[in-house]
Design a protein around this motif. Structure first.
Motif, PDB file in Angstrom:
ATOM      1  N   GLN A 128       0.870  -1.172   0.000  1.00 10.53           N
ATOM      2  CA  GLN A 128       0.000   0.000   0.000  1.00 10.53           C
ATOM      3  C   GLN A 128       0.906   1.221   0.000  1.00 10.53           C
ATOM      4  N   LEU A 129       1.236   1.680  -1.200  1.00  6.42           N
ATOM      5  CA  LEU A 129       2.219   2.748  -1.370  1.00  6.42           C
ATOM      6  C   LEU A 129       1.732   3.771  -2.380  1.00  6.42           C
ATOM      7  N   PRO A 130       2.241   4.991  -2.267  1.00  6.27           N
ATOM      8  CA  PRO A 130       2.007   5.980  -3.325  1.00  6.27           C
ATOM      9  C   PRO A 130       2.798   5.582  -4.576  1.00  6.27           C
ATOM     10  N   ASN A 131       2.816   6.449  -5.570  1.00  8.32           N
ATOM     11  CA  ASN A 131       3.574   6.186  -6.796  1.00  8.32           C
ATOM     12  C   ASN A 131       5.064   6.416  -6.551  1.00  8.32           C
ATOM     13  N   TRP A 132       5.678   5.460  -5.868  1.00  7.43           N
ATOM     14  CA  TRP A 132       7.098   5.490  -5.560  1.00  7.43           C
ATOM     15  C   TRP A 132       7.808   4.374  -6.317  1.00  7.43           C
ATOM     16  N   HIS A 133       9.091   4.573  -6.598  1.00 10.76           N
ATOM     17  CA  HIS A 133       9.827   3.560  -7.356  1.00 10.76           C
ATOM     18  C   HIS A 133       9.914   2.240  -6.599  1.00 10.76           C
ATOM     19  N   VAL A 152      -4.852   0.337  -2.752  1.00 13.67           N
ATOM     20  CA  VAL A 152      -4.902   1.775  -2.996  1.00 13.67           C
ATOM     21  C   VAL A 152      -4.708   2.536  -1.685  1.00 13.67           C
ATOM     22  N   PRO A 153      -3.874   3.585  -1.670  1.00 15.59           N
ATOM     23  CA  PRO A 153      -3.595   4.309  -0.425  1.00 15.59           C
ATOM     24  C   PRO A 153      -4.797   4.991   0.221  1.00 15.59           C
ATOM     25  N   ILE A 154      -5.882   5.210  -0.519  1.00 14.94           N
ATOM     26  CA  ILE A 154      -7.035   5.864   0.114  1.00 14.94           C
ATOM     27  C   ILE A 154      -7.751   4.937   1.088  1.00 14.94           C
ATOM     28  N   TYR A 155      -7.501   3.623   1.000  1.00 10.46           N
ATOM     29  CA  TYR A 155      -8.217   2.690   1.863  1.00 10.46           C
ATOM     30  C   TYR A 155      -7.694   2.757   3.290  1.00 10.46           C
ATOM     31  N   ARG A 156      -8.593   2.518   4.226  1.00 10.64           N
ATOM     32  CA  ARG A 156      -8.271   2.573   5.651  1.00 10.64           C
ATOM     33  C   ARG A 156      -8.527   1.212   6.308  1.00 10.64           C
ATOM     34  N   ASP A 157      -8.562   1.177   7.612  1.00  9.35           N
ATOM     35  CA  ASP A 157      -8.563  -0.078   8.365  1.00  9.35           C
ATOM     36  C   ASP A 157      -9.556  -1.110   7.835  1.00  9.35           C
ATOM     37  N   ALA A 158     -10.813  -0.705   7.658  1.00  7.17           N
ATOM     38  CA  ALA A 158     -11.853  -1.675   7.300  1.00  7.17           C
ATOM     39  C   ALA A 158     -11.537  -2.368   5.984  1.00  7.17           C
ATOM     40  N   VAL A 167      -8.583  -2.350   4.231  1.00 11.11           N
ATOM     41  CA  VAL A 167      -7.273  -3.005   4.229  1.00 11.11           C
ATOM     42  C   VAL A 167      -7.346  -4.346   4.948  1.00 11.11           C
ATOM     43  N   ARG A 168      -8.016  -4.370   6.083  1.00 11.79           N
ATOM     44  CA  ARG A 168      -8.151  -5.622   6.844  1.00 11.79           C
ATOM     45  C   ARG A 168      -8.857  -6.690   6.007  1.00 11.79           C
ATOM     46  N   LEU A 169      -9.925  -6.297   5.329  1.00  9.93           N
ATOM     47  CA  LEU A 169     -10.669  -7.254   4.511  1.00  9.93           C
ATOM     48  C   LEU A 169      -9.809  -7.809   3.380  1.00  9.93           C
ATOM     49  N   MET A 170      -9.075  -6.935   2.691  1.00 10.81           N
ATOM     50  CA  MET A 170      -8.263  -7.374   1.549  1.00 10.81           C
ATOM     51  C   MET A 170      -7.119  -8.278   1.969  1.00 10.81           C
ATOM     52  N   LEU A 171      -6.464  -7.933   3.070  1.00  9.43           N
ATOM     53  CA  LEU A 171      -5.365  -8.762   3.555  1.00  9.43           C
ATOM     54  C   LEU A 171      -5.877 -10.115   4.040  1.00  9.43           C
ATOM     55  N   ALA A 172      -7.028 -10.114   4.691  1.00 10.43           N
ATOM     56  CA  ALA A 172      -7.590 -11.377   5.180  1.00 10.43           C
ATOM     57  C   ALA A 172      -8.044 -12.248   4.016  1.00 10.43           C
ATOM     58  N   ASP A 173      -8.705 -11.659   3.051  1.00  8.60           N
ATOM     59  CA  ASP A 173      -9.234 -12.419   1.927  1.00  8.60           C
ATOM     60  C   ASP A 173      -8.115 -13.032   1.091  1.00  8.60           C
ATOM     61  N   SER A 174      -7.048 -12.281   0.890  1.00 10.91           N
ATOM     62  CA  SER A 174      -5.937 -12.768   0.060  1.00 10.91           C
ATOM     63  C   SER A 174      -5.002 -13.699   0.806  1.00 10.91           C
ATOM     64  N   PRO A 184       0.261   9.507 -13.569  1.00  8.61           N
ATOM     65  CA  PRO A 184      -0.334  10.160 -12.405  1.00  8.61           C
ATOM     66  C   PRO A 184      -1.350   9.270 -11.696  1.00  8.61           C
ATOM     67  N   SER A 185      -1.863   8.241 -12.384  1.00  7.48           N
ATOM     68  CA  SER A 185      -2.840   7.339 -11.769  1.00  7.48           C
ATOM     69  C   SER A 185      -2.145   6.455 -10.740  1.00  7.48           C
ATOM     70  N   PRO A 186      -2.838   6.072  -9.672  1.00 11.74           N
ATOM     71  CA  PRO A 186      -2.207   5.227  -8.646  1.00 11.74           C
ATOM     72  C   PRO A 186      -1.685   3.915  -9.234  1.00 11.74           C
ATOM     73  N   VAL A 187      -0.480   3.532  -8.869  1.00 13.17           N
ATOM     74  CA  VAL A 187       0.065   2.269  -9.354  1.00 13.17           C
ATOM     75  C   VAL A 187      -0.574   1.082  -8.656  1.00 13.17           C
ATOM     76  N   THR A 188      -1.496   1.350  -7.767  1.00 13.19           N
ATOM     77  CA  THR A 188      -2.275   0.296  -7.115  1.00 13.19           C
ATOM     78  C   THR A 188      -3.604   0.071  -7.826  1.00 13.19           C
ATOM     79  N   HIS A 189      -3.865   0.800  -8.907  1.00 10.73           N
ATOM     80  CA  HIS A 189      -4.993   0.575  -9.801  1.00 10.73           C
ATOM     81  C   HIS A 189      -4.518  -0.263 -10.972  1.00 10.73           C
ATOM     82  N   ILE A 190      -5.438  -0.908 -11.670  1.00 13.14           N
ATOM     83  CA  ILE A 190      -5.053  -1.715 -12.821  1.00 13.14           C
ATOM     84  C   ILE A 190      -4.357  -0.869 -13.881  1.00 13.14           C
TER      85      ILE A 190
END
Length: 539
Positions: free
Chosen positions: A82-87, A107-113, A115-122, A235-241
């Protein structure tokens, strides 16, 4: 030891799902080695902090992969970032490919709820996060989430220090002293789980392989005239497709260079495009609008900029010709796709009229337009858009979601409405799915409704999209309250305290005594959308 909770393979995919698909049998690690051997000193990734050559990129990724192997991470294990557009995001992605790991961009805009769901699901074993970004403490959030997820063994902090958790830079340094063990990776197996909002309020884990992303990047670049050595800005988040594929992996698939923007700023973008002679980008519609306006005011026509593929939000027909006039050599065009089916259309670079009035040309996908019963409609008729092609997802992490989303012929039900002409011009006319697309971000209305319904002062809630001058769509909540409507500030605080991202806070609340409904009692959200659009137009 590999994570036994996940078997990322083809077993959950319908047998006919990818029959007839043609791919190159290469991973991005294969591409990286080949390109580095050919031109090791070519600068492939740049951000505000560092220019990364192909050799440096590969060396750092190999060190990181070796360090993870030393800690027991093996093929099939899942890691998230979960990072900004960094190398560093590019290094983590390539390291995962080298070690045969499955990557989860968040995506960096996501918060606890979320992030927790995505990490648990994966079933992620590790999370790479930043210390702080945009005045938010990501390291603290990661620590909170880790307490509730036993399988999340490691938190690595990028651009932090040892007081915040294990340091990414130290991990890479450790890996430089280790030998990377060769891992056999199936290019057709799952390499990424990308979470996208759905109509149920629960994010869906979209599975892609090396070959699905390789295919769409190779073919779209050829369609747009992207050559090896070209420079793209992202400029688009690298955490998007879109940002992930075109920002982090296009340099490996097509030998390009990516200029990463940590945050969007039109004036900075103009300066970067001019300085680095950027040739093109794939980004959301608002970026094109602001880039054209800023370039006009700055008195520059950015002659290096040749193409701009835009989508993710409604594209007014007048935008494309207006943007073309702002630059010397720019070809701007609309494209259509989704995380599940990236780039169903590649746009019309050579046809200004169709580039402005349609959402692109269907090139190597098969597209069907169907009615509510799933029957194919003739050219020009409006119906739901179904798509099938080599770049289509492998499936969702949830087998039931996969079965529900893909029909018996292997076509993905996009949930979008549109028309298709006999010569392959696709125009999106609306959405069947209950999603709000805010500046390219998919936001689930149901998720916000579930949170607001928990407020004691509300009896019923219906969340819909409303027009937004800059972002395409905003969030409007229609509410039925008790005897006395709660204060807007209380409702905003309620959403914030739920742990949802701030982008999901409704920008407007409308209090009503009842909703327009169908005969069966279902809320007519189409009428609510028309109502708020009319109110905003009359304001």
């Amino acid at each position: 030891m590999a994570n036994p909770s996940r078997a990322w393979n083809w077993l959950s995919i319908p047998p006919s799902h990818h029959e007839g698909s043609e791919w190159r049998s290469m991973t991005i690690a294969d591409h990286a080695r080949s390109l580095t051997k050919a031109e090791p000193d070519f600068i492939a990734i740049s951000d505000e902090r560092r220019d990364l050559t192909r050799c440096e990129w590969l060396d750092e990724a190999q060190a990181l992969a070796a360090a993870l192997q030393k800690r027991g991470y093996g093929a099939g294990d899942v890691i998230a970032f979960q990072l900004p557009n960094w190398h560093e995001a590019a290094v983590i992605d390539l390291a995962a490919a080298l070690a045969g790991l499955v990557i989860v961009p968040i995506v960096p805009i996501y918060r606890d709820a979320e992030v927790r769901l995505m990490l648990a699901d994966s079933g992620a074993r590790a999370l790479f996060t930043c210390a702080e970004f945009r005045n938010y403490d990501f390291a603290a959030m990661a620590a909170r989430v880790q307490q509730e997820l036993p399988q999340l063994e490691d938190i690595f902090v990028v651009r932090g220090d040892d007081t915040l958790g294990e340091d990414y830079a130290s991990l890479v340094q450790q890996g430089t002293q280790l030998d990377l063990k060769e891992v056999e990776v199936d290019p057709k197996g799952a390499k990424m789980v990308l979470y996208t909002s759905g109509t149920t309020g629960r994010p869906k884990g979209v599975l892609h392989s090396h070959t699905t992303l390789d295919h769409v990047l190779d073919h779209s670049a050829a369609h747009w005239g992207v050559s090896e050595g070209d420079t793209l800005i992202m400029p688009s988040p690298v955490t998007h497709i879109s940002g992930f594929a075109n920002g982090l992996e296009m340099p490996l698939v097509r030998g390009t260079r990516t200029i990463l923007m940590e945050r969007w700023d039109a004036a900075e973008a103009v300066a970067l495009i001019d300085r680095h002679r950027v040739s093109g980008t794939v980004a959301a519609t608002p970026f094109l609008v602001e880039l054209a306006d800023t370039a006009r005011k700055a008195g520059t026509r950015l002659p290096s900029l040749r193409w701009f593929a835009c989508g993710g939000a409604a594209v007014p027909p007048e935008l494309i010709p207006s943007a073309r006039k702002a630059f010397d050599n720019l070809v701007a065009f609309r494209v259509f796709g989704a995380s599940e089916v990236p780039l169903v259309t590649y746009g019309w670079p050579d046809n200004p009229e169709l580039a402005a009035t349609t959402d692109g040309e269907v090139v190597d996908y098969q597209v069907r337009i169907v009615d509510d019963e799933g029957r194919d409609l003739p050219p020009g008729e409006e119906g739901e858009i179904l798509a099938h092609g080599p770049a289509m997802m492998l499936g969702y992490s949830d087998e039931e979601q996969t079965r529900a989303a893909i029909d018996e012929r292997g076509f993905f039900r996009t949930g979008d409405l549109g028309r298709l002409t006999a010569d392959g011009a696709l125009t999106v006319t609306g959405r069947k799915k209950d999603l709000i697309i805010r500046g390219g971000e998919n936001i689930s209305a149901v998720e916000i409704e579930d949170v607001l319904r928990a407020h004691p002062g509300l009896q019923e809630v219906s969340v819909v999209a409303m027009p937004h001058d800059r972002l395409g769509e905003g969030v409007c909540a229609y509410c039925i309250a008790g005897d006395e409507p709660p204060a807007i500030g209380d409702l905003v605080d309620h959403v914030i305290n739920s742990g949802l991202a701030k982008q999901k806070i409704p920008e407007r609340f409308e209090f009503v005594t009842d909703f327009p409904r169908t005969a069966s009692g279902k809320v007519r959200k189409d009428q609510l959308r028309k109502d708020i659009a009319r109110k905003l137009a009359d304001a």
